[in-house]
Design an enzyme around this catalytic site. Structure first.
Site, PDB file in Angstrom:
ATOM      1  CD  GLU A  96      -2.889  -0.169   2.730  1.00  0.00           C
ATOM      2  OE1 GLU A  96      -2.784  -1.240   3.356  1.00  0.00           O
ATOM      3  OE2 GLU A  96      -3.134   0.847   2.830  1.00  0.00           O
ATOM      4  CB  CYS A 109       2.941   7.606   3.106  1.00  0.00           C
ATOM      5  SG  CYS A 109       2.961   6.380   4.590  1.00  0.00           S
ATOM      6  CB  CYS A 116       5.762  -4.998   9.738  1.00  0.00           C
ATOM      7  SG  CYS A 116       6.813  -4.074  11.146  1.00  0.00           S
ATOM      8  CB  CYS A 120       3.229  -1.782  16.746  1.00  0.00           C
ATOM      9  SG  CYS A 120       5.136  -1.189  16.816  1.00  0.00           S
ATOM     10  CB  CYS A 123       0.612  -1.440  13.756  1.00  0.00           C
ATOM     11  SG  CYS A 123       1.225  -1.121  12.067  1.00  0.00           S
ATOM     12  CB  CYS A 337      -0.781   2.059   8.694  1.00  0.00           C
ATOM     13  SG  CYS A 337      -0.813   3.726   9.337  1.00  0.00           S
TER      14      CYS A 337
HETATM   15  N1  SAH Z   1       7.728   0.955  11.280  1.00  0.00           N
HETATM   16  C1  SAH Z   1       8.019   2.419  11.358  1.00  0.00           C
HETATM   17  C2  SAH Z   1       7.010   3.045  10.225  1.00  0.00           C
HETATM   18  C3  SAH Z   1       5.719   2.557  10.057  1.00  0.00           C
HETATM   19  S1  SAH Z   1       4.378   3.039  11.023  1.00  0.00           S
HETATM   20  C4  SAH Z   1       7.600   2.986  12.643  1.00  0.00           C
HETATM   21  O1  SAH Z   1       7.312   2.125  13.399  1.00  0.00           O
HETATM   22  O2  SAH Z   1       7.684   4.186  12.821  1.00  0.00           O
HETATM   23  C5  SAH Z   1       3.935   4.863  10.789  1.00  0.00           C
HETATM   24  C6  SAH Z   1       3.572   5.565  11.931  1.00  0.00           C
HETATM   25  O3  SAH Z   1       2.252   5.269  12.048  1.00  0.00           O
HETATM   26  C7  SAH Z   1       4.287   4.985  13.264  1.00  0.00           C
HETATM   27  O4  SAH Z   1       4.587   5.860  14.174  1.00  0.00           O
HETATM   28  C8  SAH Z   1       3.367   3.886  13.937  1.00  0.00           C
HETATM   29  O5  SAH Z   1       3.565   3.629  15.170  1.00  0.00           O
HETATM   30  C9  SAH Z   1       1.986   4.623  13.542  1.00  0.00           C
HETATM   31  N2  SAH Z   1       0.717   3.787  13.508  1.00  0.00           N
HETATM   32  C10 SAH Z   1       0.757   2.571  13.055  1.00  0.00           C
HETATM   33  N3  SAH Z   1      -0.833   2.043  13.309  1.00  0.00           N
HETATM   34  C11 SAH Z   1      -1.355   2.959  13.687  1.00  0.00           C
HETATM   35  C12 SAH Z   1      -2.601   3.280  14.120  1.00  0.00           C
HETATM   36  N4  SAH Z   1      -3.548   2.289  14.044  1.00  0.00           N
HETATM   37  N5  SAH Z   1      -2.912   4.358  14.667  1.00  0.00           N
HETATM   38  C13 SAH Z   1      -2.100   5.503  14.885  1.00  0.00           C
HETATM   39  N6  SAH Z   1      -0.778   5.368  14.538  1.00  0.00           N
HETATM   40  C14 SAH Z   1      -0.356   4.105  13.837  1.00  0.00           C
END
Ligand code: SAH
Length: 354
Positions: A96, A109, A116, A120, A123, A337
């Site tokens: 995406e 983006c 991944c 987290c 996510c 995301c």
């Molecule tokens: N792996 C990298 C980049 C991808 S995520 C990282 O962790 O930074 C990009 C950003 O979106 C990160 O700050 C991540 O924590 C945040 N993110 C992912 N899912 C999210 C969600 N459901 N709501 C808010 N932020 C989110």
């Protein structure tokens, strides 16, 4: 992985390509022509490269693989023109990317991995784990395909889509060099942001590259205990180690780091959290980007209330920090995301491929 083991020509830097072609008995300027076709004219195959002989084009096709992304779905926001793209890679995997239109230009983006493995908890991109790393060409291709679709120049790139870019370090570095190379799209390093969940050794390594990109750290919590609740990577690296790595990065590159902080209702959004966040951000002069968490159905995290978000921001400002709240772009097309890819994969009932 790609094209029956053929070399991926679009991931080669210009000097590498020159070496390849001269070793094959071609003139060096042919490399520059090829590079231009791939990275400036954004050709979708050797067939388009009309100032190269048919013979050379055929030879290239035999020796090299040529990555090219197929958009299989494009969603456009009626509110602000944000576009979400779902691309199919040549091995069938899906990634995406998102185009956001700002006054200062078009920002894309991109994803850095298929899936991944960072886990987290809020996510969607990580729910099925890591499938594979993206090649430099496949990261570039996301930008190229969007530029071809819109006919407009992309001026900003954020590596904040699916994947942990520093977990795909070598490919990321080649990608960054090629993206900002004057012989390619020549996007200014200052207009590129790489976001990481905080892989300390790689942050230190990246500092040595002395790039002028912006590094964004997904902090999301101010104590190790809270951070571990949201991000498994916090078991590996403490906040103290992370802050030391950030300081080192700033010292080596002169670039201020951005802290990303997703506000999760009742978890990390108290006045105390704001105070602690300021204590971490201020000494490093970090910019703080607040992200109202985007709830995913697989987990029960909720967004902080609007008033709480504003109070949190005001407190940080009062303590002297530079703060923004991430504008919600494309609200009408937006899932969290990684959700478009996930939904499509589930709808067609396959693993991660089409
Ligand atoms: N792996 C990298 C980049 C991808 S995520 C990282 O962790 O930074 C990009 C950003 O979106 C990160 O700050 C991540 O924590 C945040 N993110 C992912 N899912 C999210 C969600 N459901 N709501 C808010 N932020 C989110």
């Amino acid at each position: 992985m790609q094209g029956e083991g053929k070399k991926d020509i679009k991931s080669m830097t210009l000097p590498q390509l020159e070496e390849e072609l001269t070793a094959a008995g071609e003139k060096a300027f042919r490399a520059k022509q090829l590079y231009q076709w791939m990275h400036v004219k954004l050709a979708r195959g050797f067939g388009e490269m009309t100032n190269l002989s048919k013979e050379l084009r055929e030879k290239c096709g035999e020796i090299y693989s040529y990555t090219c992304l197929e958009p299989i779905q494009i969603q456009e926001s009626a509110i602000d023109g944000t576009k979400k793209y779902l691309f199919r890679l040549s091995d069938g995997n899906l990634v995406e990317s998102v185009l956001m239109k700002y006054h200062h230009g078009n920002s894309v983006c991109i994803s850095s991995q298929v899936g991944c493995r960072m886990g987290c908890r809020f996510c969607a991109s990580t729910l099925d784990g890591l499938e594979r790393n993206l090649l430099p060409s496949e990261m570039l291709d996301q930008i190229y395909a969007i530029q071809l679709d819109t006919g407009e120049r992309v001026s900003n790139v954020v590596v904040m889509g699916t994947g942990e870019p520093l977990d795909n370090y070598d490919n990321l570095l080649v990608f960054l060099k090629m993206l900002t190379d004057e012989n390619g799209l020549h996007i200014s390093q200052r207009n590129v942001t790489v976001s990481t969940c905080g892989l300390v050794p790689q942050i230190e390594r990246l500092a040595e590259e002395k790039l002028q990109i912006t590094l964004a750290l997904s902090l999301h919590a101010t104590t190790d205990e809270k951070r571990r609740h949201l991000m498994p990577i916090a078991d590996r690296y403490s906040i103290r180690e992370l802050m030391e790595a950030c300081r080192y990065y700033f010292e080596r590159t002169g670039r201020r780091i951005t802290f990303e902080y997703s506000l999760v209702g009742g978890i990390n959004d108290t006045d105390r959290d704001a105070e602690e966040l300021s204590a971490l951000a201020k000494p490093l002069g970090c910019h703080v980007n607040l992200i109202p968490v985007n709830p995913i159905k697989e987990r029960n995290f909720v967004q902080s209330e609007g008033v709480r978000i504003r109070t949190f921001q005001n407190l940080l400002e009062k303590y002297g920090n530079n703060v923004t709240i991430r504008r919600e772009m494309g609200r009408d097309i937006d899932g969290a995301c990684g959700q478009l890819r996930r939904r499509t994969m589930q709808a067609i009932g396959t693993g991660s491929t089409l």
